[in-house]
Design a protein around this motif. Structure first.
Motif, short mmCIF file in Angstrom:
data_model
loop_
_atom_site.label_atom_id
_atom_site.label_comp_id
_atom_site.label_asym_id
_atom_site.label_seq_id
_atom_site.Cartn_x
_atom_site.Cartn_y
_atom_site.Cartn_z
N GLY B 84 42.41 35.68 44.54
CA GLY B 84 43.25 36.85 44.60
C GLY B 84 44.30 36.79 43.50
O GLY B 84 44.35 35.82 42.74
N LYS B 85 45.15 37.80 43.45
CA LYS B 85 46.08 37.87 42.31
C LYS B 85 47.11 36.75 42.32
O LYS B 85 47.63 36.40 41.27
CB LYS B 85 46.73 39.25 42.19
N SER B 86 47.37 36.12 43.47
CA SER B 86 48.31 35.00 43.48
C SER B 86 47.75 33.81 42.70
O SER B 86 48.48 32.92 42.30
CB SER B 86 48.63 34.58 44.92
N LEU B 87 46.45 33.79 42.47
CA LEU B 87 45.82 32.71 41.70
C LEU B 87 45.49 33.15 40.26
O LEU B 87 44.80 32.43 39.53
CB LEU B 87 44.55 32.23 42.39
N ALA B 88 45.97 34.31 39.84
CA ALA B 88 45.57 34.87 38.54
C ALA B 88 45.88 33.91 37.38
O ALA B 88 45.06 33.69 36.50
CB ALA B 88 46.25 36.21 38.30
N LYS B 89 47.06 33.32 37.40
CA LYS B 89 47.43 32.43 36.30
C LYS B 89 46.55 31.17 36.31
O LYS B 89 46.11 30.70 35.25
CB LYS B 89 48.92 32.06 36.38
N ALA B 90 46.29 30.64 37.50
CA ALA B 90 45.40 29.47 37.62
C ALA B 90 44.01 29.80 37.10
O ALA B 90 43.37 28.99 36.43
CB ALA B 90 45.33 29.01 39.08
#
Lengths: 218, 218
Positions: B84-90
């Motif tokens: 999901g977007k909370s993991l976008a940077k990862a």
């Protein structure tokens, strides 16, 4: 990137679940095929993907009973047509109806056109982008066959190119398929490599991206 | 559906284009792998898809030089973690960095956990949904290898289930990858079969869908 503390407290509780096909969001596309002496057929597929870089290769997975399956077995060709929201109803309709029962291309008033490098299959002229594919291998799986194909030709709507002649797929209003539901694409989050770009480079690329987001007059 | 007139005038002008990998939007996922005696590794993959229904099977395509490629060749296992977007940077970071250079799981403070039915690979505990995969076949392609795998286990975040115990992937804020760009999902367009549903059924299903769109308190 700085080393962070472990974020144990932020991890949501998880549980085991029954097996299923939950990979998402999937590219939902219209696959066009044609048998010798017949008119064109279009079927909806979400089980497709890119499988190789050089040369560009794709895969699509089809249930062995589908009319398009046998068509591809005969012609060894198909066209993957990307779809935007103006084709949303056609996408769903071509997923529930079979060529055995009706000529979907005629019902929906779709325009077909020849595709470079292909002998039999036609492309959907209404699609923002079409990939002309030649089958290289067929992998038999329990309920489906996986067709591995090389992309031999690409046709696009001219207005997907921006002033710099760069391809802007964001102009195509592409659809996704998520566990039985269709979606439009939403907010842009970044470009490949944004997580390690410095602020100045990120801002520059973001500016350039949005500058070309939509063609003039759209 | 009524027979329509041909819509020639609405078809946008098209042109041929250089070959490339333009299939989109793709599911961008974090693939977790582990070699015996090593810590877990996570790499980003957009070239994955569903390939079979019963049993659920998936494919991922990896460049032969990638560290994860050799890990999967050894263990014959991997986990596909939806993001999901909370993991976008990862997601972006794990696509540009290699385990050869750094322990990405430690850098990013990711939580890993055991995955049912798998012996070596761990799941990303931060992911909304993880698929435990066992390799059945490896198809060698020119620049990539295509791993065909059976899904042996599924773990989800509990709050993806609604009050009726139905899976709501719309709560996962999933990401897509479109020709070098990351996107969130956008507007819901319909369910599979909506094009042939009568108005009453469509309205009923739409109402039920939005009623369960987000969990209480989120």
């Amino acid at each position: 990137m700085k080393k962070k503390q472990k974020r144990t407290s932020l991890v949501a509780e998880r549980m085991d679940m029954d097996l299923g096909n939950y990979l998402a969001p999937l590219p939902v596309t219209l696959i066009s095929t044609r048998r010798e002496g017949e008119s064109a057929n279009v079927c909806t597929v979400a089980w497709n993907g890119i499988v190789n870089s050089k040369p560009p290769m794709v895969s699509i997975s089809l249930r062995k009973e589908r009319y398009s399956h046998e068509s591809i077995m005969q012609s060894k060709e198909f066209v993957i047509n990307l779809v935007g929201k103006s084709l949303a109803k056609a996408v769903d309709y071509c997923g529930v109806k079979s060529f055995r029962d009706e000529d979907k291309v005629a019902t929906l008033g779709l325009e077909m056109e020849g595709m470079p490098e292909l002998k039999t299959a036609l492309a959907l002229a209404d699609a923002p982008l079409s990939l002309g594919c030649k089958v290289q291998d067929v992998i038999s799986l329990p309920s489906h066959d996986l067709f591995i194909a090389e992309v031999l030709s690409v046709r696009i709507q001219k207005d997907l190119l921006d002033g710099r002649k760069a391809l802007r797929l964001d102009r195509a209003d592409l659809l996704s398929y998520v566990h039985g539901q269709y979606y439009e694409l939403g907010r842009w989050l970044g470009f490949f490599g944004w997580s390690i770009a410095d602020k100045k480079r990120f801002a520059k690329r973001k500016h350039a991206w949005f500058k070309h987001a939509k063609p003039k007059g759209s």
